[in-house]
Scaffold this motif. Structure first.
Motif, mmCIF file in Angstrom:
data_model
loop_
_atom_site.group_PDB
_atom_site.id
_atom_site.type_symbol
_atom_site.label_atom_id
_atom_site.label_comp_id
_atom_site.label_asym_id
_atom_site.label_seq_id
_atom_site.Cartn_x
_atom_site.Cartn_y
_atom_site.Cartn_z
ATOM 1 N N ALA A 66 16.749 39.693 8.817
ATOM 2 C CA ALA A 66 17.091 41.080 9.134
ATOM 3 C C ALA A 66 17.417 41.274 10.613
ATOM 4 N N PHE A 67 16.577 40.700 11.487
ATOM 5 C CA PHE A 67 16.700 40.949 12.919
ATOM 6 C C PHE A 67 17.331 39.791 13.696
ATOM 7 N N GLY A 68 17.287 38.584 13.122
ATOM 8 C CA GLY A 68 17.759 37.407 13.842
ATOM 9 C C GLY A 68 16.669 36.694 14.606
ATOM 10 N N ILE A 69 15.443 37.219 14.564
ATOM 11 C CA ILE A 69 14.330 36.613 15.288
ATOM 12 C C ILE A 69 13.029 37.048 14.630
ATOM 13 N N ASP A 70 12.007 36.199 14.710
ATOM 14 C CA ASP A 70 10.690 36.512 14.150
ATOM 15 C C ASP A 70 9.645 36.365 15.239
ATOM 16 N N ARG A 71 9.101 37.480 15.671
ATOM 17 C CA ARG A 71 7.918 37.466 16.526
ATOM 18 C C ARG A 71 6.916 38.419 15.896
ATOM 19 N N GLY A 72 5.641 38.092 15.919
ATOM 20 C CA GLY A 72 4.629 38.870 15.213
ATOM 21 C C GLY A 72 4.796 40.363 15.347
ATOM 22 N N LEU A 73 4.856 40.862 16.570
ATOM 23 C CA LEU A 73 5.131 42.263 16.836
ATOM 24 C C LEU A 73 6.437 42.379 17.625
ATOM 25 N N THR A 74 7.220 43.377 17.279
ATOM 26 C CA THR A 74 8.458 43.589 18.031
ATOM 27 C C THR A 74 8.193 44.345 19.324
ATOM 28 N N TYR B 202 12.015 27.452 17.510
ATOM 29 C CA TYR B 202 12.535 28.141 16.326
ATOM 30 C C TYR B 202 13.969 27.712 16.023
ATOM 31 N N ARG B 203 14.245 26.449 16.286
ATOM 32 C CA ARG B 203 15.563 25.908 15.958
ATOM 33 C C ARG B 203 15.576 25.396 14.514
ATOM 34 N N SER B 204 16.761 25.271 13.968
ATOM 35 C CA SER B 204 16.925 24.786 12.600
ATOM 36 C C SER B 204 17.200 23.289 12.595
ATOM 37 N N ILE B 205 16.526 22.575 11.724
ATOM 38 C CA ILE B 205 16.706 21.125 11.647
ATOM 39 C C ILE B 205 18.044 20.752 11.011
ATOM 40 N N GLU B 206 18.718 21.726 10.389
ATOM 41 C CA GLU B 206 20.024 21.460 9.779
ATOM 42 C C GLU B 206 21.178 21.874 10.681
ATOM 43 N N ASN B 207 20.894 22.509 11.803
ATOM 44 C CA ASN B 207 21.933 22.930 12.739
ATOM 45 C C ASN B 207 22.283 21.772 13.666
ATOM 46 N N GLU B 208 23.550 21.372 13.689
ATOM 47 C CA GLU B 208 23.953 20.169 14.431
ATOM 48 C C GLU B 208 23.693 20.293 15.932
ATOM 49 N N LYS B 209 23.964 21.461 16.501
ATOM 50 C CA LYS B 209 23.716 21.645 17.934
ATOM 51 C C LYS B 209 22.221 21.587 18.242
ATOM 52 N N HIS B 210 21.422 22.170 17.356
ATOM 53 C CA HIS B 210 19.971 22.138 17.550
ATOM 54 C C HIS B 210 19.448 20.707 17.449
ATOM 55 N N ARG B 211 19.959 19.967 16.493
ATOM 56 C CA ARG B 211 19.541 18.573 16.322
ATOM 57 C C ARG B 211 19.898 17.742 17.552
ATOM 58 N N GLU B 212 21.089 17.974 18.059
ATOM 59 C CA GLU B 212 21.554 17.221 19.226
ATOM 60 C C GLU B 212 20.682 17.518 20.445
ATOM 61 N N TYR B 213 20.336 18.791 20.638
ATOM 62 C CA TYR B 213 19.527 19.164 21.794
ATOM 63 C C TYR B 213 18.140 18.525 21.725
ATOM 64 N N ILE B 214 17.469 18.664 20.591
ATOM 65 C CA ILE B 214 16.112 18.129 20.468
ATOM 66 C C ILE B 214 16.116 16.601 20.526
ATOM 67 N N SER B 215 17.127 15.977 19.977
ATOM 68 C CA SER B 215 17.227 14.512 20.055
ATOM 69 C C SER B 215 17.276 14.044 21.499
ATOM 70 N N LYS B 216 17.981 14.782 22.339
ATOM 71 C CA LYS B 216 18.050 14.425 23.762
ATOM 72 C C LYS B 216 16.694 14.609 24.436
ATOM 73 N N GLY C 257 16.152 28.305 22.843
ATOM 74 C CA GLY C 257 15.922 28.647 21.447
ATOM 75 C C GLY C 257 15.461 30.089 21.312
ATOM 76 N N LEU C 258 15.303 30.541 20.082
ATOM 77 C CA LEU C 258 14.832 31.906 19.866
ATOM 78 C C LEU C 258 13.445 32.101 20.467
ATOM 79 N N ALA C 259 12.543 31.148 20.228
ATOM 80 C CA ALA C 259 11.203 31.196 20.803
ATOM 81 C C ALA C 259 11.214 30.386 22.099
ATOM 82 N N ASP C 260 11.723 30.992 23.149
ATOM 83 C CA ASP C 260 11.923 30.308 24.428
ATOM 84 C C ASP C 260 10.671 30.458 25.292
#
Length: 711
Positions: free
Chosen positions: A165-173, A369-383, A530-533
């Motif tokens: 809905a919002f594009g991000i999940d944090r306990g309280l907005t 809060y990155r996605s393991i199926e997102n290619e850019k996210h995978r590339e960043y974490i791999s580095k 990432g979303l949870a920076d």
């Protein structure tokens, strides 16, 4: 003479007394209250006193669990050396022996059946550092895609709904401190008075300030006592009730047109869907009179400011994701987001349920809060991890589905950290049978839990008094848990254990940490962008500032008190509304002639999760020594059940026996059983294995049962 005597007694007192002060925070719920444990030694006996410490979240308040937490940490049953099962009995062994044995077993399984034959099961009570490291351990040291955690049963519905809905999940907005100024508050499926009691004063202050409080719950809970309006909803119909509220809000033109136009998408589709619904049918389905539905909608819609909180009552259903989405729809059509004293709160259950789901324990997730199926996210974490992207596994399956994979033989080995799945999982009898099939099982725990008892090896881990690290509370505030007590015996921290196992597996260079802070500094980099920076958060800042709300992208950033004040986290900065059906596509269990009642589950104040720690605390165990079933008086009479008598509860999966508690505080068609107990009192033996198709949450809150007195 008197002065000499006083000097003498003072000197003798100093000889026989000593005092140690341990700064820490409660290991239990998501409030993470700060406290001090004061240990006084008088002659040879130790006495303990607990005091709350001022902090931005709970202002020094503590509940009975926090006051008693140290009792399990000092319990005689704590494991203090590695244990190996030999002929069905655990015997102490050295760490060298334990690590060699683990290496031998893991390498044998993976060489024969592939890397994915090993699996990892984590916990929402781990620190951020250990949550992060567990995800890295699974994917780098074991190279397995099979990792998930018990937080799947806590926050997955709310997290998925907020992300969609919002594009991000944090306990309280927004901040907890805004609650007292909200003019109308909806508490949907949450019993904060017993589950998170130290935030109850925020809501009590709101009531003093004239806030109109609405509670949605099938039981008259301690939280419902403060309500101006209590909607005693039939279990499993929360999504339909939200439709009734939405329909009334729109029919009475209580919407915020400018907010809808400028900041949302999907309103027309939602409106057309609601136009086709009948409020009378919703009333009949939910058990809530139409006038109460209209009253709730009117009060929330007309209020200048308002907040909605959801918890397990709404979320632990096979349409939990959609139910939460529908409550978010209410906030969006009324424009109560992104401004002061307005917002959404997902009441996190576990101590680090928020941080635990941000940094890689979930099957489909990478740090930040990155996605393991997102290619850019995978590339960043791999580095960050200094591995090849092609060597990073893809997504696995959810926690319960891992049990199915074990039962099928696809998963042959398991590393379990800080969880007790044969009590916490649905269809618990099946889960126990699955775990008994494992070729190799290593558990990391403080005690021999019901699940750890099935393990081949148990490794002793540290308690909250000993294990330094950060936690992220339900507010989204990152807090440093200082822990200055030394570990007993040969106990090690979770992060040390993972690093040492990685080392014997030949992956030590990826896990060469000396302190928890070393891990946090790597987590900061891994989460950056990432979303949870967390990049701007440091141990030094946390020590001086007492906690920082993420996202915090750089060290000069003060943290983010309120989300969505400019726009939402989707690329177009708009939130998304969707139509939600009254009845889900996956049919929930309904009462019938054979199983005429609906069972719902939950917590009691004195216990936490599966009770492994709280049942080791005499002060807590004495408050609730056994489980029970809440039954309405008319229902008890119908089924021949006397108060405080033993009752046998049957479902399609199994049977348990608990003691009756007859009360008018529950619907006549519903019974309630808490989930903190094991064996023949384990209510999750009754719960079905159907999962929410979106977030993979089991349906803990709706289970058809029959009851019979034990003669």
């Amino acid at each position: 003479m008197t002065e000499l005597l006083l000097k003498y007694f003072r000197s003798k007192q100093q000889e026989i007394e000593s005092e140690k002060v341990y700064d820490t925070q409660c290991p239990f719920c998501s409030m993470q209250c700060k406290m001090q444990l004061i240990e006084q030694t008088i002659v040879t006996r130790k006495h303990y006193r607990v005091v709350g410490k001022d902090n931005p979240t709970t202002e020094g308040r503590l509940c009975i669990k926090g006051m008693s937490a140290h009792q399990h940490a000092f319990h005689q049953d704590r494991i203090k050396t590695p244990l190996l099962k030999v002929d069905g009995t655990f015997i102490p062994i050295s760490w060298v022996q334990a690590l060699d044995y683990i290496k031998e077993k893991i390498m044998a399984i993976q060489s024969k059946s592939g890397t994915d034959a090993m699996s990892v099961y984590g916990s929402g009570s781990l620190t951020n550092e250990e949550s992060y490291l567990l995800g890295k351990f699974a994917r780098v040291a074991l190279k397995t895609k099979y990792i998930d955690y018990n937080g799947r049963f806590c926050m997955s519905a709310a997290a998925t709904a907020a992300n969609q809905a919002f594009g991000i999940d944090r306990g309280l907005t927004n901040r907890l401190s805004e609650i007292p100024s909200a003019k109308c508050i909806i508490l949907a499926g949450t019993n904060i008075a017993e589950c998170q009691p130290t935030i109850m004063p925020y809501f009590e202050k709101a009531k003093e300030n004239g806030s109109y409080i609405i509670v949605i719950d099938p039981r008259d809970t301690a939280t419902a006592k403060i309500a101006d309006l209590h909607l005693k909803v039939k279990p499993g119909t929360d999504a339909a009730l939200a439709n009734g509220l939405l329909k009334s809000i729109i029919d009475e033109n209580l919407i915020n047109p400018s907010f809808i136009e400028e900041k949302t998408k999907g309103y027309q589709e939602l409106k057309e869907h609601l136009n086709q619904l009948d409020l009378g049918e919703i009333s009949e389905l939910t058990g809530i009179p139409t006038e109460q539905i209209r009253k709730c909608a009117e009060m929330f819609g007309k209020s200048e400011t308002g907040m909605i909180f959801t918890a397990r009552g709404v979320e632990q259903q096979t349409d939990g994701y959609l139910a939460v989405r529908n409550f978010l729809n209410i906030l969006l059509v009324t424009g109560k987001l992104g401004k002061e004293n307005c917002g959404y709160g997902a009441i996190t259950g576990q101590g680090n349920g928020q941080g635990g789901r941000e940094h890689g324990q979930k099957a489909d997730q990478l740090p930040g809060y990155r996605s393991i199926e997102n290619e850019k996210h995978r590339e960043y974490i791999s580095k960050v991890w200094e591995i090849e992207e092609k060597d990073l596994p893809r997504k696995g399956v959810s926690a319960y589905e891992m049990m199915e994979k074990i039962h099928e033989g696809e998963i042959k080995g398991l590393l379990l950290m800080g969880s007790n799945p044969i009590i916490s999982n649905p269809n618990a009898n099946f889960v126990k049978k699955a775990l008994e099939k494992l070729e190799f099982f290593v558990a990391i725990d403080m005690f021999i839990s019901e699940t750890a008892a099935l393990a081949d090896v148990i490794l002793p881990t540290s308690s909250y008094l000993e294990d330094e690290g950060t936690m992220t509370n339900m507010e989204g505030r990152v807090i440093l848990r200082e822990a200055n007590k030394s570990v007993p015996g040969e106990v090690k921290h979770d992060w040390q254990i993972l690093s040492e196992i990685a080392s014997v597996l030949g992956k030590g260079r990826y896990f060469s940490y000396q302190t928890a802070e070393d891990i946090f500094n790597e987590l900061r980099v891994a989460s950056r962008g990432g979303l949870a920076d967390y990049y701007g958060i440091t141990y030094d800042r946390l020590k001086h500032e007492g906690g920082i709300l993420w996202p915090c992208p750089d060290v000069d950033h003060e943290g983010t008190d309120r989300l969505f004040d400019v726009g939402f986290a989707h690329e177009d900065q708009k939130a998304i509304m969707i139509p939600v059906q009254n009845s889900p596509d996956i049919k929930k269990e309904e009462a019938n002639e054979e199983y005429p009642l609906l069972l719902t589950t939950g917590r009691v104040m004195a216990h936490y999760l599966t009770g492994v720690q709280t049942r080791k605390s005499p002060s807590l165990s004495a408050r609730n020594i056994e489980s029970y079933i809440e039954i309405h008086p008319s229902t008890a009479e119908e089924f021949g059940v006397r108060d405080k008598s033993l009752v046998k509860i049957h479902s399609r999966r199994g049977t348990i026996v608990v003691r009756s508690k007859i009360t008018e505080e529950i619907r006549p068609d519903t019974v309630f059983v808490p989930f903190h107990w094991a064996d023949t009192q384990n209510v999750n033996r009754l719960i079905g294995d159907t999962l929410d198709p979106t977030c993979r949450m089991p349906g803990f809150k709706v289970c058809a049962v029959s009851i019979h007195p034990v003669i």
